[in-house]
Design an enzyme around this catalytic site. Structure first.
Site, PDB file in Angstrom:
ATOM      1  N   GLN A  72       0.819  -1.213   0.000  1.00 15.40           N
ATOM      2  CA  GLN A  72       0.000   0.000   0.000  1.00 15.40           C
ATOM      3  C   GLN A  72       0.858   1.271   0.000  1.00 15.40           C
ATOM      4  O   GLN A  72       2.066   1.220   0.255  1.00 15.40           O
ATOM      5  CB  GLN A  72      -0.873   0.021   1.254  1.00 15.40           C
ATOM      6  CG  GLN A  72      -1.893  -1.092   1.323  1.00 15.40           C
ATOM      7  CD  GLN A  72      -2.799  -0.953   2.536  1.00 15.40           C
ATOM      8  OE1 GLN A  72      -2.811  -1.812   3.392  1.00 15.40           O
ATOM      9  NE2 GLN A  72      -3.542   0.144   2.627  1.00 15.40           N
ATOM     10  N   HIS A  73       0.215   2.385  -0.266  1.00 17.58           N
ATOM     11  CA  HIS A  73       0.703   3.758  -0.013  1.00 17.58           C
ATOM     12  C   HIS A  73       1.785   4.299  -0.951  1.00 17.58           C
ATOM     13  O   HIS A  73       1.994   5.510  -0.979  1.00 17.58           O
ATOM     14  CB  HIS A  73       1.261   3.930   1.413  1.00 17.58           C
ATOM     15  CG  HIS A  73       0.413   3.358   2.504  1.00 17.58           C
ATOM     16  ND1 HIS A  73      -0.841   3.834   2.800  1.00 17.58           N
ATOM     17  CD2 HIS A  73       0.641   2.333   3.382  1.00 17.58           C
ATOM     18  CE1 HIS A  73      -1.335   3.140   3.820  1.00 17.58           C
ATOM     19  NE2 HIS A  73      -0.471   2.213   4.180  1.00 17.58           N
ATOM     20  N   ASP A 225      -2.490  -4.765  -0.307  1.00 17.85           N
ATOM     21  CA  ASP A 225      -2.131  -6.151   0.045  1.00 17.85           C
ATOM     22  C   ASP A 225      -2.852  -6.674   1.288  1.00 17.85           C
ATOM     23  O   ASP A 225      -3.214  -7.854   1.345  1.00 17.85           O
ATOM     24  CB  ASP A 225      -0.606  -6.335   0.155  1.00 17.85           C
ATOM     25  CG  ASP A 225       0.069  -5.392   1.134  1.00 17.85           C
ATOM     26  OD1 ASP A 225      -0.622  -4.558   1.752  1.00 17.85           O
ATOM     27  OD2 ASP A 225       1.296  -5.490   1.280  1.00 17.85           O
TER      28      ASP A 225
HETATM   29  O1  LIG Z   1       1.850   0.040   4.879  1.00 21.71           O
HETATM   30  C1  LIG Z   1       1.284  -1.022   5.020  1.00 21.71           C
HETATM   31  C2  LIG Z   1      -0.115  -1.089   5.480  1.00 21.71           C
HETATM   32  O2  LIG Z   1      -0.656   0.145   5.833  1.00 21.71           O
HETATM   33  C3  LIG Z   1       2.032  -2.291   4.697  1.00 21.71           C
HETATM   34  O3  LIG Z   1       1.338  -3.427   5.130  1.00 21.71           O
HETATM   35  C4  LIG Z   1       2.332  -2.331   3.211  1.00 21.71           C
HETATM   36  O4  LIG Z   1       1.123  -2.573   2.522  1.00 21.71           O
HETATM   37  C5  LIG Z   1       3.442  -3.298   2.872  1.00 21.71           C
HETATM   38  O5  LIG Z   1       3.122  -4.631   2.980  1.00 21.71           O
HETATM   39  P1  LIG Z   1       4.144  -5.867   2.915  1.00 21.71           P
HETATM   40  O6  LIG Z   1       5.046  -5.678   1.783  1.00 21.71           O
HETATM   41  O7  LIG Z   1       4.769  -5.984   4.243  1.00 21.71           O
HETATM   42  O8  LIG Z   1       3.248  -7.054   2.692  1.00 21.71           O
END
Ligand SMILES: O=C(CO)[C@@H](O)[C@H](O)COP(=O)(O)O
Ligand SMILES: Nc1ncnc2c1ncn2[C@@H]1O[C@H](COP(=O)(O)OP(=O)(O)O)[C@@H](O)[C@H]1O
Length: 464
Positions: A72-73, A225
Site C-alpha cells: 500500500q501507499h 495487500d
Molecule cells: O503500509 C502497510 C499497510 O498500511 C504495509 O502493510 C504495506 O502494505 C506493505 O506490505 P508488505 O510488503 O509488508 O506485505
C-alpha cells in the site's frame, strides 16, 4: 475444461503469482521473483518482476481473469505522457515524517479522522506528496497523475497509454490520506493542499468491477495487500488477522468505519465493500532476518535458538525499532536491547528477545484494533514470519489467546486470485473456496513479557 484465474502480490520484497481454479480455488501454478531492496524504487523493477513471474507460469493465455494486489501507499508520480517522474517512495520510507507532522498540525488529528478516517503518518501517500512539493518542486510541478503500486501495474498490464485510464479500488485508495472510505470519495482539497496543484487520480472501481484486459484476460480492480490477504484467508468479522511480513499488521473486517484520532488504527476499506481497521508496524519479519544474520544462522536455527531460551528471556527485552517505527509514530527511533547480563548474553536469548519484541508490538496492535470495536474470536497468523516455529509457539504466550496459523501460503496473491474469480464468475460475494488447513497454537499467557516490554518501550520514549 476448468476456468483459471490468477492473483499477484507485488509486495515490498518480492512479486508472487498464483494461478488457481476459479471454482475450487485449487492452486495450479505459482512463481516468485525478488524486488530490489530499499525504500525508494523504480516502478520498472516491479514491472520486470511481474512480467517475469507471468512468463515463469507459462503466460496468461489460459487465464480468464487476473487481479493485482500490492504494497500500500507507495507514491507513483506520472507526467502528462504517463512516464514515471521519479522513483516511487514506499510505505516504509520515513523521509516524509516532517511533512506528516506539518499536515497533522495544519488541520488537527480529529479533522483528519473525520475527513479520511486516519491520521496520516509518513507511510501515507499524502505526506509523500507534501514532501515532494517541499523538496522537489520541479518533480511536483511535472506530476500530472498520482497512482499507487497496484494501480500502476494494472494500468500498464492493460496497455495503459493515457493517464485518464488509471484505476484503483477502495481498499488501496483508503491508504492515500486523500480518500474517505466512509464516503467512498476522494478529498481533492487535501490532495491539492499536499501536492500544490490538482492532478489525475485513478478512478475508484467497485469490488468486482473489471479494470480492463490484457490479451483475453480480464483484469480485476486489484487491492491493497492487506485487504487482499483478508480475502485470501477468508477473514470473518470476528477474526483479527496478524500478518508478519516486511510490515507487521493487525486488521479486522468491519461493517462500520473506525475513527481513531490517536492515529494508531487506520480507517481503511476492505476489498468487498466493508472496512478494514488496521494497525501497521515497520518492524516485523526483517527483524528476524537481521537477528539471524547477526547470529550467523538460518531461519530454522534462529527458531531453534529462540525456543531454547526461557519465556521472558531472563529479562532481556528487544524494542525492535530497527527501521524507526510507525505505530507508535516514532520514525526516527532506533532499536534498543534492555537487560543484558552475563546470563542473557547468549544467542538463544537474543533470538527469543527478537521474537518476543516483534510479537509484543503486534499484541499492542491487536489491543488497539479491539479497543476500536473489533471482536476477536480468533487470531489468524499469516505472512513469511508465521513460517517460523518459534513465532508460532511463542505467539499465544504474548497475545494471551490461542493463535490459528493457516497453512503457509501466499494469502495476498490468493486473495487477489479470489477477487479475479469474483470478477469472472459474478455474484454478490466472492466465490467460496475451501479454506486451507490450519493449526491451532495454545499456551499459557505470560503477561510479564508484555509488562517488561512496555517498560522498556517507555524508557525509549522517555529518552526522546
Ligand atoms: O503500509 C502497510 C499497510 O498500511 C504495509 O502493510 C504495506 O502494505 C506493505 O506490505 P508488505 O510488503 O509488508 O506485505
Ligand atoms: N521461517 C522463517 N522464519 C522467519 N522469517 C521468515 C521465515 N520465512 C520467511 N521469513 C521472512 O518473511 C519475510 C517475507 O514475508 P512475506 O509475508 O512474503 O513479506 P512481504 O509480503 O512483505 O514480501 C522475509 O523477510 C523473510 O525472510
Amino acid at each position: 475444461m476448468s476456468t483459471l484465474v490468477a492473483g499477484i502480490d507485488s509486495s515490498t520484497q518480492s512479486c508472487k503469482l498464483v494461478v488457481r481454479d476459479a471454482h475450487s480455488g485449487v492452486v495450479v501454478r505459482s512463481a516468485t521473483r525478488p524486488h530490489p531492496d530499499g525504500t525508494e524504487v523504480d516502478p520498472e523493477a516491479w514491472w520486470s518482476a511481474m512480467t517475469a513471474v507471468i512468463a515463469d507460469v507459462g503466460g496468461l493465455d489460459d487465464v480468464a481473469a487476473l487481479s493485482i494486489a500490492a504494497q500500500q501507499h507507495g507514491m507513483v508520480c506520472l507526467d502528462e505522457s504517463g512516464a514515471v517522474v521519479r522513483d516511487a517512495l514506499l510505505w516504509n520510507d520515513t523521509r516524509s515524517a516532517g511533512a506528516a507532522a506539518e499536515l497533522v498540525v495544519e488541520d488537527g488529528p480529529a479533522a483528519w479522522v473525520r475527513a479520511v478516517g486516519s491520521v496520516p503518518v509518513a507511510s501515507f501517500t499524502v505526506t509523500k506528496l507534501r514532501w515532494l512539493a517541499n523538496h522537489e518542486p520541479r518533480n511536483a510541478a511535472r506530476t500530472a497523475a498520482v497512482a499507487l503500486p497496484h494501480d500502476w501495474l494494472t494500468w500498464r498490464l492493460a496497455g495503459g497509454r493515457s493517464i485518464d485510464q488509471l484505476t484503483t479500488d477502495r481498499s488501496d485508495a483508503s491508504g492515500t490520506g486523500y480518500f474517505s472510505a466512509a464516503e467512498g470519495e476522494y478529498r481533492r482539497d487535501l490532495f491539492v493542499r499536499a501536492l500544490g496543484h490538482d492532478a489525475v487520480l485513478p478512478t475508484v472501481l467497485a469490488p468486482h468491477e473489471p479494470a480492463g484486459k490484457t490479451g483475453k484476460t480480464v483484469l480485476g480492480p486489484g487491492a491493497g495487500d492487506n485487504a487482499a490477504a483478508a480475502l485470501g484467508v477468508g477473514a470473518q468479522p470476528d477474526d483479527v488477522v496478524v500478518s508478519i511480513g516486511t510490515s507487521g499488521t493487525a486488521f479486522a473486517v468491519a461493517a462500520r468505519p473506525t475513527a481513531d484520532a490517536s492515529g494508531s488504527v487506520a480507517g481503511f476499506a476492505d476489498a468487498t465493500g466493508r472496512f478494514l481497521p488496521l494497525v501497521c508496524t515497520l518492524n516485523a519479519a526483517r527483524v528476524f532476518d537481521a537477528t539471524a544474520a547477526m547470529l550467523g544462522v538460518s531461519h530454522e536455527r534462529f527458531s531453534e535458538l529462540a525456543l531454547s531460551a526461557p519465556s521472558g528471556c531472563d529479562g532481556l527485552v528487544l524494542v525492535p525499532y530497527l527501521d524507526g517505527e510507525r505505530t507508535p509514530d516514532l520514525p526516527k527511533a532506533t532499536g534498543a536491547l534492555h537487560g543484558m547480563t552475563m546470563r542473557t548474553a547468549s544467542p538463544a536469548h537474543l533470538a527469543r528477545a527478537a521474537v518476543e519484541g516483534v510479537l509484543c508490538g503486534l499484541a499492542d496492535a491487536v489491543d488497539a484494533i479491539l479497543a476500536h470495536g473489533a471482536r476477536c474470536r480468533r487470531v489468524l497468523l499469516i505472512g513469511g514470519g508465521a513460517r517460523s516455529a518459534a513465532v508460532r509457539a511463542i505467539a499465544p504466550t504474548v497475545f494471551g489467546r490461542p493463535v490459528v496459523v493457516p497453512e503457509p501460503d501466499e494469502y495476498v496473491a490468493g486473495g487477489a486470485a479470489r477477487q479475479a474469480a469474483w470478477v469472472q464468475l459474478g455474484g454478490d460475494e466472492p466465490p467460496r473456496w475451501a479454506g486451507a488447513g490450519s493449526t491451532v497454537h495454545e499456551a499459557d499467557p505470560v503477561p510479564a513479557v508484555r509488562e517488561r516490554y512496555a517498560l522498556a518501550r517507555q524508557r525509549l520514549l522517555d529518552r526522546r
